[in-house]
Scaffold this motif. Sequence first.
Motif, PDB file in Angstrom:
ATOM      1  N   GLY A  25       0.799  -1.222   0.000  1.00 31.77           N
ATOM      2  CA  GLY A  25       0.000   0.000   0.000  1.00 31.77           C
ATOM      3  C   GLY A  25       0.830   1.270   0.000  1.00 31.77           C
ATOM      4  O   GLY A  25       0.280   2.370  -0.119  1.00 31.77           O
TER       5      GLY A  25
ATOM      6  N   ALA B 276       2.926   4.308  -1.306  1.00 26.50           N
ATOM      7  CA  ALA B 276       3.058   5.066  -2.551  1.00 26.50           C
ATOM      8  C   ALA B 276       4.545   5.155  -2.906  1.00 26.50           C
ATOM      9  O   ALA B 276       5.421   4.894  -2.072  1.00 26.50           O
ATOM     10  CB  ALA B 276       2.461   6.456  -2.395  1.00 26.50           C
TER      11      ALA B 276
ATOM     12  N   GLU C 233       1.432   9.570  -6.519  1.00 27.60           N
ATOM     13  CA  GLU C 233       0.260   8.815  -6.064  1.00 27.60           C
ATOM     14  C   GLU C 233       0.345   7.322  -6.379  1.00 27.60           C
ATOM     15  O   GLU C 233      -0.487   6.538  -5.926  1.00 27.60           O
ATOM     16  CB  GLU C 233      -1.015   9.386  -6.721  1.00 27.60           C
ATOM     17  CG  GLU C 233      -1.237  10.876  -6.490  1.00 27.60           C
ATOM     18  CD  GLU C 233      -1.308  11.224  -5.024  1.00 27.60           C
ATOM     19  OE1 GLU C 233      -1.959  10.465  -4.272  1.00 27.60           O
ATOM     20  OE2 GLU C 233      -0.702  12.236  -4.611  1.00 27.60           O
ATOM     21  N   TYR C 234       1.350   6.928  -7.170  1.00 25.10           N
ATOM     22  CA  TYR C 234       1.417   5.526  -7.594  1.00 25.10           C
ATOM     23  C   TYR C 234       1.651   4.597  -6.397  1.00 25.10           C
ATOM     24  O   TYR C 234       2.559   4.812  -5.595  1.00 25.10           O
ATOM     25  CB  TYR C 234       2.545   5.328  -8.615  1.00 25.10           C
ATOM     26  CG  TYR C 234       2.736   3.876  -9.002  1.00 25.10           C
ATOM     27  CD1 TYR C 234       1.771   3.208  -9.763  1.00 25.10           C
ATOM     28  CD2 TYR C 234       3.861   3.164  -8.584  1.00 25.10           C
ATOM     29  CE1 TYR C 234       1.932   1.864 -10.096  1.00 25.10           C
ATOM     30  CE2 TYR C 234       4.036   1.831  -8.921  1.00 25.10           C
ATOM     31  CZ  TYR C 234       3.060   1.186  -9.671  1.00 25.10           C
ATOM     32  OH  TYR C 234       3.220  -0.145 -10.001  1.00 25.10           O
ATOM     33  N   VAL C 235       0.819   3.562  -6.288  1.00 23.62           N
ATOM     34  CA  VAL C 235       0.966   2.562  -5.231  1.00 23.62           C
ATOM     35  C   VAL C 235       1.818   1.413  -5.765  1.00 23.62           C
ATOM     36  O   VAL C 235       1.468   0.767  -6.757  1.00 23.62           O
ATOM     37  CB  VAL C 235      -0.411   2.035  -4.759  1.00 23.62           C
ATOM     38  CG1 VAL C 235      -0.234   0.928  -3.723  1.00 23.62           C
ATOM     39  CG2 VAL C 235      -1.237   3.180  -4.171  1.00 23.62           C
TER      40      VAL C 235
ATOM     41  N   LYS D 201       3.598  -2.025  -6.506  1.00 24.63           N
ATOM     42  CA  LYS D 201       3.115  -3.410  -6.547  1.00 24.63           C
ATOM     43  C   LYS D 201       4.263  -4.368  -6.231  1.00 24.63           C
ATOM     44  O   LYS D 201       5.428  -4.089  -6.512  1.00 24.63           O
ATOM     45  CB  LYS D 201       2.554  -3.751  -7.942  1.00 24.63           C
ATOM     46  CG  LYS D 201       1.501  -2.773  -8.465  1.00 24.63           C
ATOM     47  CD  LYS D 201       0.218  -2.854  -7.687  1.00 24.63           C
ATOM     48  CE  LYS D 201      -0.895  -2.056  -8.346  1.00 24.63           C
ATOM     49  NZ  LYS D 201      -0.614  -0.614  -8.471  1.00 24.63           N
TER      50      LYS D 201
END
Length: 365
Positions: free
Chosen positions: A301, A303, A351-353, A355
């Motif tokens: 989760g 960022a 904002e990229y979460v 992976k």
Amino acid sequence: MLRIGIVGLPNVGKSTLFNALTKQSVPAENYPFCTIDPTVGIVGVPDERLEKLAALSKSEKTIPAAIEFVDIAGLVKGASEGEGLGNQFLSHIREVDAILHMVRFFDDPDITHVHGDVDPVRDIEVINLELIFADQQVVEKRREKLVRDIRASSKDAIAEDAVLLKIEQALKEGALARSVEFTKEERTRIKSLNLLTLKPMLFSLNGKTGGHTIDESNDGRAAAAKQLIDSLGGSWIEVDAGTERELIDVADEDREMFRQELGVQVDGLNALIKAAYAALGLITFFTTGPKESRAWTIQDGFAAPEAGAAIHDDFKEKFIRAEVIPWHTLLAADSWSAAREKGAIRTEGKEYVVKDGDVMVFLHS
């Protein structure tokens, strides 16, 4: 780095597991802030994705994600009151991220049990009670320190005391602090206390091949223990610490054959590490290049700027953007430049979460 404290009664196989884990330890110099201590072992997290990325990049160094295991001397009943140097040992695990509770899951008349017989439910409850008593002392002392500020009508002190009261009531009822529901603000208020019973718990059920494991006795002890663990919100993994310790000295290519011969179906150490990641909600991202390929552990989760902080604070504070590609997509492209030409490398912002399995390059000011 993730830190896990191993607790348990004497003679449950705790040190055997620790020795098996640390036999596959990684060089401490790669992790400069680690304590040099005989009861601390830095264990590399096995990850074939990292090995493949390192081969692709022809990296000079390959540095896996790591877990620091802290071996706490065997606890006994009364540990929280100083029995068996209990308080000293309990203080050692205040700083860990999670507790690995080693439970004896085998019968063997040649290995003495501190209570005379093997009863995993009782053993779990004995250890938990000591952790509860230790936390009670911490909570009571903190509440005493807040009295003056409460009298002065400090809103922060009043709010903190209200949270502590909830915890104290749960502990007095024999429940773990993690059984209490907290708001995000309440968790922040009590974070510095490092309560033992608030930490995630993973249970290692230490069996013994050859008909000794109590799962095979079908007398209800194993089922009752697993039911208790589930009720505590913990997770468990079955391990044969003795066999794992022996297998560490076997060549990699022969290890699976020996496992089959011994009747051990799974790689207990790898399963344990994976279970720890799952219990703590952790994922891995990678950086790779000619000098170094490395795995980084972060909270699921996070960022991109938060993930970058695992490498360097500047990557969070001065974050501009990140270049991202899934590990398998990079392998399929056969090189970073080929992946870029194919448009497989994405540019992501704050904002990229992140992976699990992302390969990343961070750009900062």
